[in-house]
Design a protein around this motif. Structure first.
Motif, PDB file in Angstrom:
ATOM      1  N   GLU A   1      -9.383  11.218  19.654  1.00 35.40           N
ATOM      2  CA  GLU A   1      -9.393  11.621  18.237  1.00 35.40           C
ATOM      3  C   GLU A   1      -8.001  11.474  17.619  1.00 35.40           C
ATOM      4  O   GLU A   1      -7.863  11.059  16.476  1.00 35.40           O
ATOM      5  CB  GLU A   1      -9.902  13.066  18.115  1.00 35.40           C
ATOM      6  N   ARG A   2      -6.987  11.804  18.421  1.00 37.09           N
ATOM      7  CA  ARG A   2      -5.602  11.643  17.919  1.00 37.09           C
ATOM      8  C   ARG A   2      -5.292  10.166  17.655  1.00 37.09           C
ATOM      9  O   ARG A   2      -4.712   9.814  16.626  1.00 37.09           O
ATOM     10  CB  ARG A   2      -4.607  12.173  18.954  1.00 37.09           C
ATOM     11  N   SER A   3      -5.688   9.331  18.608  1.00 38.80           N
ATOM     12  CA  SER A   3      -5.320   7.917  18.436  1.00 38.80           C
ATOM     13  C   SER A   3      -6.148   7.273  17.309  1.00 38.80           C
ATOM     14  O   SER A   3      -5.666   6.376  16.615  1.00 38.80           O
ATOM     15  CB  SER A   3      -5.463   7.140  19.750  1.00 38.80           C
ATOM     16  N   TYR A   4      -7.370   7.763  17.100  1.00 42.15           N
ATOM     17  CA  TYR A   4      -8.171   7.221  15.989  1.00 42.15           C
ATOM     18  C   TYR A   4      -7.514   7.566  14.647  1.00 42.15           C
ATOM     19  O   TYR A   4      -7.405   6.723  13.756  1.00 42.15           O
ATOM     20  CB  TYR A   4      -9.602   7.782  16.030  1.00 42.15           C
ATOM     21  N   ARG A   5      -7.028   8.801  14.554  1.00 40.18           N
ATOM     22  CA  ARG A   5      -6.357   9.200  13.307  1.00 40.18           C
ATOM     23  C   ARG A   5      -5.071   8.395  13.106  1.00 40.18           C
ATOM     24  O   ARG A   5      -4.743   7.972  12.004  1.00 40.18           O
ATOM     25  CB  ARG A   5      -6.042  10.705  13.313  1.00 40.18           C
ATOM     26  N   ALA A   6      -4.351   8.159  14.214  1.00 31.91           N
ATOM     27  CA  ALA A   6      -3.118   7.368  14.112  1.00 31.91           C
ATOM     28  C   ALA A   6      -3.444   5.949  13.640  1.00 31.91           C
ATOM     29  O   ALA A   6      -2.725   5.375  12.804  1.00 31.91           O
ATOM     30  CB  ALA A   6      -2.409   7.335  15.459  1.00 31.91           C
ATOM     31  N   MET A   7      -4.554   5.411  14.121  1.00 30.82           N
ATOM     32  CA  MET A   7      -4.985   4.067  13.700  1.00 30.82           C
ATOM     33  C   MET A   7      -5.262   4.044  12.185  1.00 30.82           C
ATOM     34  O   MET A   7      -4.908   3.091  11.482  1.00 30.82           O
ATOM     35  CB  MET A   7      -6.254   3.675  14.483  1.00 30.82           C
ATOM     36  N   LEU A   8      -5.861   5.127  11.686  1.00 24.61           N
ATOM     37  CA  LEU A   8      -6.175   5.191  10.249  1.00 24.61           C
ATOM     38  C   LEU A   8      -4.903   5.110   9.400  1.00 24.61           C
ATOM     39  O   LEU A   8      -4.937   4.665   8.252  1.00 24.61           O
ATOM     40  CB  LEU A   8      -6.906   6.504   9.915  1.00 24.61           C
ATOM     41  N   HIS A   9      -3.786   5.548   9.961  1.00 22.20           N
ATOM     42  CA  HIS A   9      -2.539   5.575   9.184  1.00 22.20           C
ATOM     43  C   HIS A   9      -1.723   4.290   9.294  1.00 22.20           C
ATOM     44  O   HIS A   9      -0.625   4.216   8.757  1.00 22.20           O
ATOM     45  CB  HIS A   9      -1.704   6.794   9.596  1.00 22.20           C
ATOM     46  N   GLN A  10      -2.241   3.308  10.008  1.00 26.91           N
ATOM     47  CA  GLN A  10      -1.545   2.022  10.092  1.00 26.91           C
ATOM     48  C   GLN A  10      -1.945   1.170   8.889  1.00 26.91           C
ATOM     49  O   GLN A  10      -3.077   0.705   8.802  1.00 26.91           O
ATOM     50  CB  GLN A  10      -1.951   1.272  11.375  1.00 26.91           C
ATOM     51  N   ILE A  11      -1.005   0.953   7.987  1.00 27.71           N
ATOM     52  CA  ILE A  11      -1.312   0.115   6.815  1.00 27.71           C
ATOM     53  C   ILE A  11      -1.298  -1.347   7.274  1.00 27.71           C
ATOM     54  O   ILE A  11      -0.305  -1.808   7.839  1.00 27.71           O
ATOM     55  CB  ILE A  11      -0.269   0.313   5.703  1.00 27.71           C
ATOM     56  N   PRO A  12      -2.394  -2.083   7.054  1.00 31.98           N
ATOM     57  CA  PRO A  12      -2.408  -3.495   7.476  1.00 31.98           C
ATOM     58  C   PRO A  12      -1.257  -4.268   6.827  1.00 31.98           C
ATOM     59  O   PRO A  12      -1.005  -4.110   5.621  1.00 31.98           O
ATOM     60  CB  PRO A  12      -3.764  -3.993   6.967  1.00 31.98           C
ATOM     61  N   SER A  13      -0.565  -5.085   7.613  1.00 33.58           N
ATOM     62  CA  SER A  13       0.647  -5.753   7.099  1.00 33.58           C
ATOM     63  C   SER A  13       0.334  -6.650   5.899  1.00 33.58           C
ATOM     64  O   SER A  13       1.152  -6.789   4.994  1.00 33.58           O
ATOM     65  CB  SER A  13       1.310  -6.553   8.207  1.00 33.58           C
ATOM     66  N   GLY A  14      -0.867  -7.225   5.891  1.00 35.70           N
ATOM     67  CA  GLY A  14      -1.228  -8.115   4.786  1.00 35.70           C
ATOM     68  C   GLY A  14      -1.344  -7.408   3.448  1.00 35.70           C
ATOM     69  O   GLY A  14      -1.380  -8.043   2.388  1.00 35.70           O
ATOM     70  N   GLU A  15      -1.450  -6.070   3.485  1.00 30.52           N
ATOM     71  CA  GLU A  15      -1.635  -5.309   2.242  1.00 30.52           C
ATOM     72  C   GLU A  15      -0.301  -4.998   1.559  1.00 30.52           C
ATOM     73  O   GLU A  15      -0.278  -4.540   0.422  1.00 30.52           O
ATOM     74  CB  GLU A  15      -2.339  -3.976   2.549  1.00 30.52           C
ATOM     75  N   VAL A  16       0.814  -5.175   2.290  1.00 31.56           N
ATOM     76  CA  VAL A  16       2.098  -4.691   1.774  1.00 31.56           C
ATOM     77  C   VAL A  16       2.892  -5.801   1.086  1.00 31.56           C
ATOM     78  O   VAL A  16       2.954  -6.931   1.573  1.00 31.56           O
ATOM     79  CB  VAL A  16       2.941  -4.099   2.934  1.00 31.56           C
ATOM     80  N   GLY A  17       3.499  -5.457  -0.047  1.00 29.50           N
ATOM     81  CA  GLY A  17       4.390  -6.373  -0.760  1.00 29.50           C
ATOM     82  C   GLY A  17       3.642  -7.465  -1.520  1.00 29.50           C
ATOM     83  O   GLY A  17       2.408  -7.516  -1.546  1.00 29.50           O
ATOM     84  N   GLY A  18       4.414  -8.326  -2.188  1.00 27.12           N
ATOM     85  CA  GLY A  18       3.833  -9.484  -2.861  1.00 27.12           C
ATOM     86  C   GLY A  18       3.208  -9.182  -4.208  1.00 27.12           C
ATOM     87  O   GLY A  18       3.313  -8.071  -4.744  1.00 27.12           O
TER      88      GLY A  18
END
Lengths: 554, 42
Positions: free
Chosen positions: A482-499
Motif C-alpha cells: 500500500e505504501r509503494s502504491y501510494r508512492a507510485m501515485l506521486h510520481q509525475i510522468p516525465s512527459g507531463e513536465v515542462g514544454g
C-alpha cells in the motif's frame, strides 16, 4: 405530432447516430470503460458538465429558484464549482495515474491488503447511489416528454429510457463522452437563449432585477438570502446561508470525488487535460447557473402562480418563447437529462460487472460482451423501478448525490495524501459515511428526528466517515504494498513536465482567474446595483392570478 | 453603493473562479512547469 415531439425525436436520433458511429470504434474493454484513455479537453469538459447538470439543474433547481431560493443556488454553486479544481488537483490526476477502469477499482488497488472488499463496498455505493440518481433523471426527462407531447407518462418513460440506453449499451464511454459534449454545447447555448427570451418578456434586464427586488408575494426573492420566513423552507437568513454553504461544500466534494465526475479523468489523454478540463468546467458551471437562476426567477413577474415549480422552464418555453427557441429549450433540458442518464447507466453497469462480479477472463471481447449484457440488465431494472417510484427530482438527486460526498470524500483525499490509512479504515470509512448519511436522511424524511440545518445528513455522514477512517487505521498496519502504491501515485510522468503543454495549462488557469474578475464586474453591474436601486423604489404589486394556475396558455 | 449582502454575493460568485484559478496556477507551476520540480510532491 407537435413541434416539441419532432425536436425531441430528432435530438434522440442524433445521439443514436453519433453513439452508433462511436460504438464501431469500441474494440477493447479500455474503449468501452474509459474511451481508450485518449479524450481531449473539450470532450472531458463536455462529459464533466453534462453528467453533472441534469434535470436536477434544469427542472429541480430552476423550480427552487422560482420559489425564491435562487441566491442560495448561486452561493451553493460558487462553492460547488471550486470542487472541480480541488478534485482534479488533489485526487483526479492521481486517479488517472492509477490507470484503473473504475474508481472503485482504484480504491481496491490502493488498499490492496483487503482490496476485494474495499472495491466491492465502493462499487455497491455506486450501484445504490447512482441507480437512485438515474431513476430521478429518467423520470425527470420522461415528465418533460409527457408534458410537451401529450403522450402517456409510461410511454414517454420507455422512449426516454430507450433513447439513452441504446447508444450507451452499444458505445460505452467512447460514445457517452461524445454525446455528452454535444449535449453540453446544446444546453449551454439554450440556457442563455432562454434567459434572453424570458428577460425580453419581463421588460429587459435592469427593469426585471429592480422589479424582482421589491416583489411582494415572495419577499427577498433575489436578496442574498432568498425568500425566508414561516412559509419558506428556512426562517432566517442564517439558516438559509448555512444550508447553501453546507450544500455547496457537499456538492463541491461530489464534483471532486464522485464516480460520475472523477471517473471522467480516467478517460483524459494526459494530466494537463485533467487540469484544463476542471478549470473550464468551473467557468462553465458558474456561467450556466447565472442564466438558469435569473431566468427561472424572472418568470415570477409573468406568472407567480405555477403550482409545480419544477415545471417553470417548461412553462416558460411554452408561454414566453417563439416555437424554435422553445423547442431548443426542450431539447436542451432533455439533453441535460440524457447525458447524465447515459453516464449513470454506464457507471452502474461497469461497477456491477467489474467491481461486484468481476469476470475473470483474458478474452477482451468476451469481457466486453459480458459488460454489455450487464448494462442491458441494469437498464431493464431501472426502467422497472421508474414505473413505480413517484418522481421527486430535486430531493432524490440532492440525497443520492451527497451520499458520495460523505462516503467517498474523506477516503479519496486520504488515499492520496496520507500513508497512515489502512484497508480496514478505508472499508469502514465508506460504510459509515454511506450509512450515516442515508440513515439520518431517512429518519429526517419520516420525521423520526428533526435535524437542525447545520446538522445535515451529509455532515453526519462525512464526520462519521473521517473519524472512522482515522480510528480504525490507528488499530491496524499499512502494508508495504500500500505504501509503494501510494508512492507510485506521486510520481509525475516525465512527459507531463515542462514544454508548451505546461505553458498552455498555466494560461488556462489565468483565463479562469480573468473570467472570475469579469463575473464580479457583471454581477455587480447587472445584479447588485439594480437590486439596490429597486429597493429604493416603492414595493411592486405582483400579478398573481386568483386561481394561481400552471396551465399552459397555448 | 453601500456594502450589502447582494454586493458580497456578486463579488463572492466571481471570486470563486479567481480562487480556483489561483490554486490551479500555483499547483501547475509547482508540479509541471519545470523539469527540476518533478517528483517533488512527497
Amino acid at each position: 405530432m407537435n413541434a416539441y415531439a419532432i425536436g425531441l425525436l430528432i435530438s434522440i436520433l442524433v445521439y443514436l447516430i453519433v453513439g452508433s458511429y462511436a460504438g464501431r470504434k469500441v474494440k477493447h474493454l479500455d474503449d468501452y470503460f474509459v474511451a481508450g484513455r485518449s479524450a481531449p479537453t473539450l470532450l472531458i469538459v463536455g462529459t464533466l458538465v453534462a453528467s453533472f447538470l441534469s434535470t436536477n439543474a434544469f427542472l429541480g433547481e430552476t423550480g427552487f429558484s422560482y420559489q425564491g431560493h435562487g441566491p442560495q443556488i448561486l452561493i451553493l454553486t460558487s462553492i460547488n464549482a471550486m470542487g472541480y479544481v480541488i478534485g482534479a488537483l488533489f485526487f483526479g490526476r492521481f486517479l488517472r495515474r492509477s490507470e484503473c477502469l473504475t474508481v472503485a477499482e482504484y480504491f481496491g488497488r490502493r488498499f490492496e491488503s483487503q482490496g476485494a472488499r474495499v472495491q466491492i463496498a465502493a462499487g455497491l455505493t455506486i450501484i445504490i447511489g447512482l441507480s437512485a440518481y438515474l431513476l430521478a433523471v429518467t423520470q425527470g426527462a420522461s415528465l418533460i416528454v409527457s408534458e410537451v407531447t401529450d403522450i402517456p407518462y409510461a410511454v414517454s418513460l420507455f422512449v426516454v429510457w430507450a433513447g439513452y440506453a441504446a447508444f450507451t449499451l452499444y458505445s460505452g464511454s467512447r460514445g457517452v463522452i461524445i454525446t455528452d459534449t454535444i449535449m453540453f454545447l446544446l444546453f449551454t447555448v439554450v440556457a442563455f437563449v432562454s434567459l434572453y427570451f424570458i428577460i425580453a418578456s419581463t421588460g429587459g434586464w435592469f427593469a426585471t432585477i429592480e422589479a424582482l427586488s421589491r416583489f411582494e408575494s415572495k419577499p427577498g426573492l433575489i436578496s442574498w438570502h432568498g425568500y425566508i420566513g414561516p412559509e419558506s423552507l428556512w426562517e432566517t437568513p442564517i439558516e438559509s446561508l448555512t444550508w447553501a454553504v453546507l450544500m455547496g461544500v457537499s456538492w463541491g466534494l461530489v464534483v471532486a470525488v464522485s464516480p460520475w465526475q472523477s471517473s471522467r479523468y480516467l478517460m483524459a489523454k494526459d494530466e494537463h487535460t485533467v487540469i484544463r478540463s476542471a478549470c473550464i468546467a468551473v467557468a462553465s458551471i458558474l456561467a450556466v447557473y447565472i442564466a438558469l437562476v435569473f431566468g427561472a426567477t424572472a418568470v415570477n413577474l409573468v406568472n407567480p402562480g405555477i403550482e409545480v415549480s419544477e415545471r417553470v422552464m417548461i412553462w416558460a418555453a411554452v408561454n414566453l418563447m417563439p416555437t424554435l427557441p422553445a423547442v431548443l429549450l426542450m431539447t436542451g433540458i432533455m439533453a441535460a437529462a440524457l447525458s447524465s442518464a447515459s453516464t449513470f447507466l454506464s457507471l452502474v453497469s461497469f461497477s456491477a460487472c467489474h467491481d461486484i462480479f468481476p469476470h475473470h477472463t483474458e478474452d477482451d471481447r468476451r469481457h466486453l460482451r459480458v459488460s454489455r449484457y450487464t448494462m442491458f440488465a441494469v437498464g431493464v431494472v431501472i426502467l422497472g423501478l421508474a414505473f413505480f417510484q413517484p418522481p421527486a427530482i430535486l430531493w432524490i438527486t440532492y440525497f443520492a448525490g451527497t451520499l458520495f460526498a460523505s462516503s467517498w470524500g474523506p477516503l479519496a483525499f486520504f488515499s492520496v495524501w496520507s500513508d497512515r490509512i489502512t484497508a480496514a479504515g478505508a472499508f469502514w470509512g465508506i460504510v459509515t459515511g454511506f450509512l450515516g448519511n442515508a440513515v439520518a436522511k431517512l429518519l429526517a424524511t419520516f420525521e423520526v428526528i428533526d435535524l437542525p440545518v447545520f446538522l445535515d445528513p451529509f455532515v453526519i455522514g462525512i464526520s462519521l466517515s473521517a473519524v472512522t477512517i482515522l480510528l480504525v487505521s490507528k488499530m491496524g498496519r499499512v502494508t508495504d504494498g500500500e505504501r509503494s502504491y501510494r508512492a507510485m501515485l506521486h510520481q509525475i510522468p516525465s512527459g507531463e513536465v515542462g514544454g508548451a503543454r505546461a505553458r498552455q495549462t498555466l494560461q488556462i488557469s489565468k483565463m479562469l482567474m480573468a473570467t472570475g474578475a469579469l463575473m464580479i464586474l457583471a454581477m455587480v453591474i447587472c445584479y447588485a446595483r439594480p437590486y439596490a436601486s429597486g429597493q429604493e423604489a416603492a414595493p411592486l404589486e405582483d400579478s398573481t392570478p386568483e386561481t394561481g394556475s400552471d396551465d399552459y396558455e397555448r | 453603493m453601500t456594502m450589502s449582502g447582494e454586493l458580497l454575493l456578486a463579488i463572492g460568485y466571481g471570486a470563486a473562479a479567481i480562487l480556483a484559478g489561483a490554486v490551479a496556477y500555483r499547483m501547475i507551476k509547482r508540479d509541471y512547469a519545470s523539469k527540476s520540480r518533478r517528483d517533488g510532491e512527497e
